[in-house]
Design a protein around this motif. Structure first.
Motif, PDB file in Angstrom:
ATOM      1  N   THR A   1       0.828  -1.207   0.000  1.00 64.57           N
ATOM      2  CA  THR A   1       0.000   0.000   0.000  1.00 64.57           C
ATOM      3  C   THR A   1       0.862   1.256   0.000  1.00 64.57           C
ATOM      4  O   THR A   1       0.539   2.228  -0.694  1.00 64.57           O
ATOM      5  CB  THR A   1      -0.954   0.003   1.209  1.00 64.57           C
ATOM      6  N   LEU A   2       1.949   1.241   0.737  1.00 69.23           N
ATOM      7  CA  LEU A   2       2.849   2.406   0.740  1.00 69.23           C
ATOM      8  C   LEU A   2       3.405   2.675  -0.653  1.00 69.23           C
ATOM      9  O   LEU A   2       3.568   3.836  -1.044  1.00 69.23           O
ATOM     10  CB  LEU A   2       3.984   2.214   1.744  1.00 69.23           C
ATOM     11  N   HIS A   3       3.664   1.616  -1.413  1.00 67.77           N
ATOM     12  CA  HIS A   3       4.124   1.813  -2.793  1.00 67.77           C
ATOM     13  C   HIS A   3       3.057   2.522  -3.629  1.00 67.77           C
ATOM     14  O   HIS A   3       3.380   3.340  -4.478  1.00 67.77           O
ATOM     15  CB  HIS A   3       4.510   0.483  -3.440  1.00 67.77           C
ATOM     16  N   LEU A   4       1.790   2.220  -3.373  1.00 64.33           N
ATOM     17  CA  LEU A   4       0.707   2.851  -4.128  1.00 64.33           C
ATOM     18  C   LEU A   4       0.568   4.338  -3.832  1.00 64.33           C
ATOM     19  O   LEU A   4       0.180   5.112  -4.712  1.00 64.33           O
ATOM     20  CB  LEU A   4      -0.628   2.154  -3.836  1.00 64.33           C
ATOM     21  N   VAL A   5       0.846   4.753  -2.607  1.00 68.00           N
ATOM     22  CA  VAL A   5       0.676   6.159  -2.219  1.00 68.00           C
ATOM     23  C   VAL A   5       2.012   6.905  -2.138  1.00 68.00           C
ATOM     24  O   VAL A   5       2.050   8.077  -1.762  1.00 68.00           O
ATOM     25  CB  VAL A   5      -0.100   6.290  -0.880  1.00 68.00           C
ATOM     26  N   GLU A   6       3.082   6.230  -2.508  1.00 67.30           N
ATOM     27  CA  GLU A   6       4.435   6.784  -2.397  1.00 67.30           C
ATOM     28  C   GLU A   6       4.577   8.137  -3.112  1.00 67.30           C
ATOM     29  O   GLU A   6       5.150   9.083  -2.562  1.00 67.30           O
ATOM     30  CB  GLU A   6       5.413   5.763  -2.988  1.00 67.30           C
ATOM     31  N   HIS A   7       4.050   8.246  -4.311  1.00 71.94           N
ATOM     32  CA  HIS A   7       4.162   9.497  -5.072  1.00 71.94           C
ATOM     33  C   HIS A   7       3.478  10.643  -4.334  1.00 71.94           C
ATOM     34  O   HIS A   7       4.038  11.738  -4.220  1.00 71.94           O
ATOM     35  CB  HIS A   7       3.565   9.325  -6.472  1.00 71.94           C
ATOM     36  N   GLU A   8       2.270  10.398  -3.819  1.00 74.59           N
ATOM     37  CA  GLU A   8       1.529  11.426  -3.087  1.00 74.59           C
ATOM     38  C   GLU A   8       2.300  11.866  -1.844  1.00 74.59           C
ATOM     39  O   GLU A   8       2.386  13.064  -1.551  1.00 74.59           O
ATOM     40  CB  GLU A   8       0.151  10.891  -2.693  1.00 74.59           C
ATOM     41  N   LEU A   9       2.872  10.935  -1.120  1.00 73.49           N
ATOM     42  CA  LEU A   9       3.650  11.264   0.069  1.00 73.49           C
ATOM     43  C   LEU A   9       4.881  12.093  -0.299  1.00 73.49           C
ATOM     44  O   LEU A   9       5.192  13.083   0.366  1.00 73.49           O
ATOM     45  CB  LEU A   9       4.066  10.001   0.822  1.00 73.49           C
ATOM     46  N   ARG A  10       5.555  11.690  -1.352  1.00 68.29           N
ATOM     47  CA  ARG A  10       6.756  12.410  -1.791  1.00 68.29           C
ATOM     48  C   ARG A  10       6.405  13.840  -2.220  1.00 68.29           C
ATOM     49  O   ARG A  10       7.120  14.788  -1.878  1.00 68.29           O
ATOM     50  CB  ARG A  10       7.418  11.662  -2.941  1.00 68.29           C
ATOM     51  N   GLN A  11       5.296  14.000  -2.943  1.00 70.90           N
ATOM     52  CA  GLN A  11       4.857  15.326  -3.389  1.00 70.90           C
ATOM     53  C   GLN A  11       4.600  16.253  -2.205  1.00 70.90           C
ATOM     54  O   GLN A  11       4.793  17.455  -2.306  1.00 70.90           O
ATOM     55  CB  GLN A  11       3.583  15.214  -4.226  1.00 70.90           C
ATOM     56  N   ARG A  12       4.139  15.684  -1.096  1.00 75.35           N
ATOM     57  CA  ARG A  12       3.813  16.478   0.091  1.00 75.35           C
ATOM     58  C   ARG A  12       4.976  16.552   1.082  1.00 75.35           C
ATOM     59  O   ARG A  12       4.829  17.098   2.164  1.00 75.35           O
ATOM     60  CB  ARG A  12       2.590  15.868   0.794  1.00 75.35           C
ATOM     61  N   HIS A  13       6.112  15.961   0.733  1.00 74.74           N
ATOM     62  CA  HIS A  13       7.288  15.933   1.617  1.00 74.74           C
ATOM     63  C   HIS A  13       6.969  15.249   2.944  1.00 74.74           C
ATOM     64  O   HIS A  13       7.368  15.697   4.007  1.00 74.74           O
ATOM     65  CB  HIS A  13       7.844  17.338   1.854  1.00 74.74           C
ATOM     66  N   ILE A  14       6.239  14.147   2.850  1.00 74.96           N
ATOM     67  CA  ILE A  14       5.884  13.354   4.029  1.00 74.96           C
ATOM     68  C   ILE A  14       6.747  12.098   4.028  1.00 74.96           C
ATOM     69  O   ILE A  14       6.781  11.359   3.046  1.00 74.96           O
ATOM     70  CB  ILE A  14       4.383  13.011   4.041  1.00 74.96           C
ATOM     71  N   GLN A  15       7.439  11.895   5.124  1.00 77.73           N
ATOM     72  CA  GLN A  15       8.348  10.764   5.251  1.00 77.73           C
ATOM     73  C   GLN A  15       7.657   9.586   5.925  1.00 77.73           C
ATOM     74  O   GLN A  15       7.205   9.717   7.060  1.00 77.73           O
ATOM     75  CB  GLN A  15       9.573  11.157   6.084  1.00 77.73           C
ATOM     76  N   PRO A  16       7.576   8.440   5.248  1.00 82.83           N
ATOM     77  CA  PRO A  16       7.064   7.248   5.943  1.00 82.83           C
ATOM     78  C   PRO A  16       8.144   6.686   6.862  1.00 82.83           C
ATOM     79  O   PRO A  16       9.313   6.645   6.508  1.00 82.83           O
ATOM     80  CB  PRO A  16       6.737   6.278   4.812  1.00 82.83           C
ATOM     81  N   LYS A  17       7.737   6.319   8.067  1.00 78.65           N
ATOM     82  CA  LYS A  17       8.647   5.707   9.029  1.00 78.65           C
ATOM     83  C   LYS A  17       8.011   4.389   9.456  1.00 78.65           C
ATOM     84  O   LYS A  17       6.969   4.381  10.112  1.00 78.65           O
ATOM     85  CB  LYS A  17       8.843   6.632  10.230  1.00 78.65           C
ATOM     86  N   LEU A  18       8.636   3.275   9.060  1.00 80.16           N
ATOM     87  CA  LEU A  18       8.087   1.955   9.348  1.00 80.16           C
ATOM     88  C   LEU A  18       8.820   1.306  10.509  1.00 80.16           C
ATOM     89  O   LEU A  18      10.042   1.345  10.593  1.00 80.16           O
ATOM     90  CB  LEU A  18       8.208   1.051   8.120  1.00 80.16           C
ATOM     91  N   SER A  19       8.035   0.684  11.371  1.00 79.81           N
ATOM     92  CA  SER A  19       8.565  -0.141  12.449  1.00 79.81           C
ATOM     93  C   SER A  19       7.696  -1.395  12.479  1.00 79.81           C
ATOM     94  O   SER A  19       6.771  -1.514  13.280  1.00 79.81           O
ATOM     95  CB  SER A  19       8.497   0.622  13.779  1.00 79.81           C
ATOM     96  N   LEU A  20       7.988  -2.300  11.534  1.00 81.28           N
ATOM     97  CA  LEU A  20       7.169  -3.494  11.342  1.00 81.28           C
ATOM     98  C   LEU A  20       7.847  -4.692  11.984  1.00 81.28           C
ATOM     99  O   LEU A  20       8.998  -5.002  11.686  1.00 81.28           O
ATOM    100  CB  LEU A  20       6.936  -3.747   9.852  1.00 81.28           C
ATOM    101  N   SER A  21       7.127  -5.383  12.852  1.00 86.21           N
ATOM    102  CA  SER A  21       7.660  -6.538  13.564  1.00 86.21           C
ATOM    103  C   SER A  21       8.046  -7.648  12.593  1.00 86.21           C
ATOM    104  O   SER A  21       7.241  -8.060  11.755  1.00 86.21           O
ATOM    105  CB  SER A  21       6.625  -7.059  14.556  1.00 86.21           C
ATOM    106  N   ASP A  22       9.283  -8.132  12.722  1.00 89.06           N
ATOM    107  CA  ASP A  22       9.755  -9.244  11.884  1.00 89.06           C
ATOM    108  C   ASP A  22       9.127 -10.569  12.281  1.00 89.06           C
ATOM    109  O   ASP A  22       9.155 -11.524  11.515  1.00 89.06           O
ATOM    110  CB  ASP A  22      11.280  -9.381  12.001  1.00 89.06           C
ATOM    111  N   THR A  23       8.565 -10.641  13.485  1.00 92.98           N
ATOM    112  CA  THR A  23       8.019 -11.900  13.994  1.00 92.98           C
ATOM    113  C   THR A  23       6.490 -11.900  14.014  1.00 92.98           C
ATOM    114  O   THR A  23       5.888 -12.734  14.681  1.00 92.98           O
ATOM    115  CB  THR A  23       8.556 -12.180  15.411  1.00 92.98           C
ATOM    116  N   LEU A  24       5.885 -10.978  13.299  1.00 94.87           N
ATOM    117  CA  LEU A  24       4.429 -10.879  13.290  1.00 94.87           C
ATOM    118  C   LEU A  24       3.819 -12.134  12.666  1.00 94.87           C
ATOM    119  O   LEU A  24       4.207 -12.538  11.568  1.00 94.87           O
ATOM    120  CB  LEU A  24       4.011  -9.641  12.489  1.00 94.87           C
ATOM    121  N   PRO A  25       2.863 -12.766  13.346  1.00 97.54           N
ATOM    122  CA  PRO A  25       2.254 -13.977  12.786  1.00 97.54           C
ATOM    123  C   PRO A  25       1.308 -13.627  11.630  1.00 97.54           C
ATOM    124  O   PRO A  25       0.859 -12.489  11.489  1.00 97.54           O
ATOM    125  CB  PRO A  25       1.472 -14.561  13.967  1.00 97.54           C
TER     126      PRO A  25
END
Length: 184
Positions: free
Chosen positions: A24-48
């Motif tokens: 989903t972030l790839h789909l909205v990446e252009h919009e975020l970049r245009q607005r100078h919004i930085q995505p910050k991910l903290s996704l658990s590697d062990t998420l079931p």
């Protein structure tokens, strides 16, 4: 409107919510970049894994990410965190959480947070109402959060939205993990 008139069935398959978030972030990446919004991910590697309709969850995340981007307008941070948490005791959490989950239950938590202005007090109780929007005419339909809540409910999950103490808005989604005995 189509989401409200369509069948309320999910096409469940086993998957990891982190993959849906990244896609989903790839789909909205252009919009975020245009607005100078930085995505910050903290996704658990062990998420079931969990049972999910990937397309509908992607719609949830598009709504949440775009709402956050529009609230921040320009220059901000979109924080997305996933983790496994235990529900300690009934009533510890507010809203739908206490109705959906039992004490001791381990669940998947997704938090989407922004550095925008937050939710005005007069809007707080109305944000999930059908056709309610705080956006200017022509910029929003008032369907996004209502559709989002319906999709979360179909997944037997919960959604809570609140202002963060440090500013901005935090959306917390909770989902049950996949029960391996019920997976075919």
């Amino acid at each position: 409107l189509l989401d409200f008139s369509r069948d309320k069935q999910l096409k469940l398959e086993r998957g990891n919510v982190n993959a849906v978030i990244r896609d989903t972030l790839h789909l909205v990446e252009h919009e975020l970049r245009q607005r100078h919004i930085q995505p910050k991910l903290s996704l658990s590697d062990t998420l079931p894994d969990m049972d999910m309709d990937k397309n509908k969850l992607q719609q949830v995340f598009i709504n949440l990410f775009m709402n956050a981007a529009q609230a921040m307008e320009h220059d901000g941070e979109l924080q997305v965190t996933t983790r496994e948490v235990d529900i300690d005791r009934p009533g510890q959490n507010k809203g739908a959480r206490q109705a959906r989950f039992q004490a001791g239950e381990s669940v998947i938590e997704v938090e989407v947070a922004d550095t925008g202005p937050g939710i005005r007090p007069q809007d707080r109780e109305k944000i999930f109402e059908l056709f309610y929007t705080t956006k200017a005419v022509g910029e929003g339909t008032g369907l996004g959060l209502s559709v989002t809540r319906n999709i979360i409910n179909l997944h037997h999950g919960s959604i809570d939205i609140d202002n963060r103490p440090e500013g901005g808005t935090s959306v917390i989604l909770l989902f049950r993990k996949t029960n391996r005995e019920n997976t075919q």
